[in-house]
Design a protein around this motif. Structure first.
Motif, PDB file in Angstrom:
ATOM      1  N   ILE A   7       0.848  -1.212   0.000  1.00  0.00           N
ATOM      2  CA  ILE A   7       0.000   0.000   0.000  1.00  0.00           C
ATOM      3  C   ILE A   7       0.879   1.256   0.000  1.00  0.00           C
ATOM      4  O   ILE A   7       1.863   1.338   0.740  1.00  0.00           O
ATOM      5  N   ARG A   8       0.475   2.228  -0.850  1.00  0.00           N
ATOM      6  CA  ARG A   8       1.227   3.488  -0.919  1.00  0.00           C
ATOM      7  C   ARG A   8       0.307   4.700  -0.756  1.00  0.00           C
ATOM      8  O   ARG A   8       0.760   5.833  -0.865  1.00  0.00           O
ATOM      9  N   GLN A   9      -0.991   4.466  -0.551  1.00  0.00           N
ATOM     10  CA  GLN A   9      -1.933   5.575  -0.381  1.00  0.00           C
ATOM     11  C   GLN A   9      -2.745   5.348   0.895  1.00  0.00           C
ATOM     12  O   GLN A   9      -3.246   4.239   1.124  1.00  0.00           O
ATOM     13  N   PHE A  10      -2.881   6.397   1.687  1.00  0.00           N
ATOM     14  CA  PHE A  10      -3.600   6.303   2.965  1.00  0.00           C
ATOM     15  C   PHE A  10      -4.631   7.426   3.063  1.00  0.00           C
ATOM     16  O   PHE A  10      -4.315   8.586   2.765  1.00  0.00           O
ATOM     17  N   LEU A  11      -5.837   7.058   3.496  1.00  0.00           N
ATOM     18  CA  LEU A  11      -6.872   8.041   3.814  1.00  0.00           C
ATOM     19  C   LEU A  11      -7.144   7.890   5.311  1.00  0.00           C
ATOM     20  O   LEU A  11      -7.753   6.911   5.746  1.00  0.00           O
ATOM     21  N   ASP A  12      -6.637   8.834   6.094  1.00  0.00           N
ATOM     22  CA  ASP A  12      -6.653   8.735   7.555  1.00  0.00           C
ATOM     23  C   ASP A  12      -7.690   9.721   8.093  1.00  0.00           C
ATOM     24  O   ASP A  12      -7.447  10.933   8.115  1.00  0.00           O
ATOM     25  N   ILE A  13      -8.844   9.189   8.498  1.00  0.00           N
ATOM     26  CA  ILE A  13      -9.953  10.051   8.944  1.00  0.00           C
ATOM     27  C   ILE A  13     -10.017  10.026  10.471  1.00  0.00           C
ATOM     28  O   ILE A  13     -10.066   8.961  11.073  1.00  0.00           O
ATOM     29  N   GLY A  14     -10.039  11.228  11.075  1.00  0.00           N
ATOM     30  CA  GLY A  14      -9.955  11.334  12.541  1.00  0.00           C
ATOM     31  C   GLY A  14      -8.494  11.279  12.937  1.00  0.00           C
ATOM     32  O   GLY A  14      -8.063  10.502  13.780  1.00  0.00           O
ATOM     33  N   THR A  15      -7.747  12.158  12.294  1.00  0.00           N
ATOM     34  CA  THR A  15      -6.281  12.175  12.396  1.00  0.00           C
ATOM     35  C   THR A  15      -5.789  12.378  13.814  1.00  0.00           C
ATOM     36  O   THR A  15      -4.828  11.764  14.255  1.00  0.00           O
ATOM     37  N   GLY A  16      -6.430  13.280  14.542  1.00  0.00           N
ATOM     38  CA  GLY A  16      -5.934  13.667  15.859  1.00  0.00           C
ATOM     39  C   GLY A  16      -4.812  14.677  15.709  1.00  0.00           C
ATOM     40  O   GLY A  16      -4.314  14.935  14.606  1.00  0.00           O
ATOM     41  N   LEU A  17      -4.418  15.253  16.838  1.00  0.00           N
ATOM     42  CA  LEU A  17      -3.322  16.221  16.786  1.00  0.00           C
ATOM     43  C   LEU A  17      -2.029  15.502  16.470  1.00  0.00           C
ATOM     44  O   LEU A  17      -1.780  14.410  16.979  1.00  0.00           O
ATOM     45  N   PRO A  18      -1.191  16.103  15.639  1.00  0.00           N
ATOM     46  CA  PRO A  18       0.081  15.468  15.331  1.00  0.00           C
ATOM     47  C   PRO A  18       0.851  15.142  16.604  1.00  0.00           C
ATOM     48  O   PRO A  18       0.893  15.935  17.541  1.00  0.00           O
ATOM     49  N   THR A  19       1.424  13.954  16.629  1.00  0.00           N
ATOM     50  CA  THR A  19       2.225  13.542  17.783  1.00  0.00           C
ATOM     51  C   THR A  19       3.349  12.678  17.217  1.00  0.00           C
ATOM     52  O   THR A  19       3.660  12.792  16.036  1.00  0.00           O
TER      53      THR A  19
ATOM     54  N   VAL B  45      -7.638  17.499   4.700  1.00  0.00           N
ATOM     55  CA  VAL B  45      -9.024  17.827   4.375  1.00  0.00           C
ATOM     56  C   VAL B  45      -9.754  18.142   5.673  1.00  0.00           C
ATOM     57  O   VAL B  45      -9.723  17.342   6.609  1.00  0.00           O
ATOM     58  N   GLU B  46     -10.376  19.320   5.713  1.00  0.00           N
ATOM     59  CA  GLU B  46     -11.253  19.595   6.841  1.00  0.00           C
ATOM     60  C   GLU B  46     -12.595  18.976   6.479  1.00  0.00           C
ATOM     61  O   GLU B  46     -13.300  19.460   5.596  1.00  0.00           O
ATOM     62  N   GLY B  47     -12.906  17.863   7.108  1.00  0.00           N
ATOM     63  CA  GLY B  47     -14.114  17.140   6.706  1.00  0.00           C
ATOM     64  C   GLY B  47     -14.685  16.381   7.869  1.00  0.00           C
ATOM     65  O   GLY B  47     -14.008  16.117   8.866  1.00  0.00           O
ATOM     66  N   ASP B  48     -15.942  16.031   7.717  1.00  0.00           N
ATOM     67  CA  ASP B  48     -16.658  15.336   8.790  1.00  0.00           C
ATOM     68  C   ASP B  48     -17.064  13.957   8.307  1.00  0.00           C
ATOM     69  O   ASP B  48     -17.609  13.820   7.210  1.00  0.00           O
ATOM     70  N   LEU B  49     -16.830  12.974   9.160  1.00  0.00           N
ATOM     71  CA  LEU B  49     -17.158  11.592   8.822  1.00  0.00           C
ATOM     72  C   LEU B  49     -18.649  11.427   8.525  1.00  0.00           C
ATOM     73  O   LEU B  49     -19.039  10.502   7.808  1.00  0.00           O
ATOM     74  N   HIS B  50     -19.464  12.334   9.052  1.00  0.00           N
ATOM     75  CA  HIS B  50     -20.900  12.272   8.751  1.00  0.00           C
ATOM     76  C   HIS B  50     -21.158  12.551   7.267  1.00  0.00           C
ATOM     77  O   HIS B  50     -22.271  12.327   6.804  1.00  0.00           O
ATOM     78  N   ASP B  51     -20.167  13.083   6.566  1.00  0.00           N
ATOM     79  CA  ASP B  51     -20.356  13.408   5.143  1.00  0.00           C
ATOM     80  C   ASP B  51     -19.283  12.688   4.311  1.00  0.00           C
ATOM     81  O   ASP B  51     -18.348  13.311   3.795  1.00  0.00           O
TER      82      ASP B  51
END
Ligand SMILES: C[S@@+](CC[C@H](N)C(=O)[O-])C[C@H]1O[C@@H](n2cnc3c(N)ncnc32)[C@H](O)[C@@H]1O
Length: 273
Positions: free
Chosen positions: A77-89, A134-140
């Motif tokens: 895998i070389r592409q990731f869609l990470d939803i609900g990223t959280g603050l960078p740590t 992306v500023e986005g909401d999982l509801h959409d």
């Protein structure tokens, strides 16, 4: 809209420092610095009720690392869609993926303005790969997919990462339908990775901590059973060991042959065939 990490900054909503938020409490438990007093206070109260929560947050982050290393090095895998990223740590998705394969492309999605501010500043890609936000909401999910398609090739396999975010969708049927919609848009050979809070291990202590959270924190949390978490993977090829506590998903070999203690975050990784 999908943004390159280096894109010019437009005015954005300012985070409210008087209301605790899951992304910042999570950051506090992970040992980060991007949190307010109200988040530390809420985080300490939950940790007093449920001391295992800090280990749980860290087990969740360690699972993220093991799952991504597997997806990149074993599944190509070389592409990731990470939803609900959280603050960078430490060890964010792109860092783990690009350490294995610098050309990896990542789209981070979150609905919290503070996460957005930090992500734009800190989630910088290797020159060979890319990081978009992306500023986005999982509801959409349709909006997320449309924006993700600007940075990812959805005709090629993508790893959809839903870590610590589906429990912020209160309605279980809606949560299933969101996951189905997202997975349907991905190419065969894509992967779904989920980590979700439950109370299967700590029982009432976890449930009480979540009731407290839901009185003081945002967004609300809905615990689900391992069986309910398993159903997110319906129709997909679940990789061994299936849906288990995230501390026990393919743990790094250690000195002991015993599995690490289970925590109330259950996870799974599955392939779309
Ligand atoms: C507990 S943190 C998980 C962070 C990271 N994925 C991890 O596992 O370490 C939950 C994140 O999901 C985000 N979030 C919550 N509800 C969301 C929603 N409806 N849409 C997008 N992001 C959401 C929060 O802002 C927060 O950053």
């Amino acid at each position: 809209m999908a943004e390159d990490a280096m894109a010019p900054v437009e005015p954005r909503p300012v985070p409210d420092p008087t209301v605790s938020h899951s992304a910042r409490i999570w950051n506090y438990w992970l040992g980060g610095k991007d949190n307010y007093a109200v988040d530390r206070d809420a985080g300490d109260k939950v940790a007093a009720m449920l001391p295992i929560i800090v280990a749980q947050a860290r087990a969740d982050r360690a699972f993220l690392g093991r799952a991504i290393r597997h997806l990149v090095s074993q599944e190509g895998i070389r592409q990731f869609l990470d939803i609900g990223t959280g603050l960078p740590t430490a060890d964010n998705t792109h860092e783990v993926a690009q350490r294995e394969a610098p050309e990896s492309r990542i789209v981070y999605v979150d609905n919290d303005p503070l996460v957005l501010v930090h992500a734009r500043a800190l989630l910088t890609s290797t020159p060979e790969g890319s990081c978009a936000y992306v500023e986005g909401d999982l509801h959409d999910p349709d909006k997320i997919l449309a924006e993700a398609a600007r940075a990812l090739d959805l005709a090629q396999p993508v790893a959809l990462m839903l870590l610590g975010v589906l429990h912020h969708i209160p309605d279980t049927d809606e949560a299933y339908s969101i996951v189905r919609r997202l997975v349907a848009a991905l190419a065969p050979g894509s992967f779904l990775t989920i980590n979700h809070s439950t109370s299967a291990i700590s029982g009432e202590a976890m449930e009480e901590a979540v009731r407290h959270w839901n009185r003081v924190g945002t967004p609300s949390m809905t615990l689900r059973s391992p069986e309910q978490i398993d159903r997110f993977f319906d129709g997909l090829d679940l990789l061994p060991p299936g849906v288990v506590s995230c501390s026990q998903w393919r743990p790094e070999p250690g000195l002991s042959s015993e599995l690490p203690a289970a925590v109330d975050e259950f996870c799974g990784v599955a392939r779309k065939v």
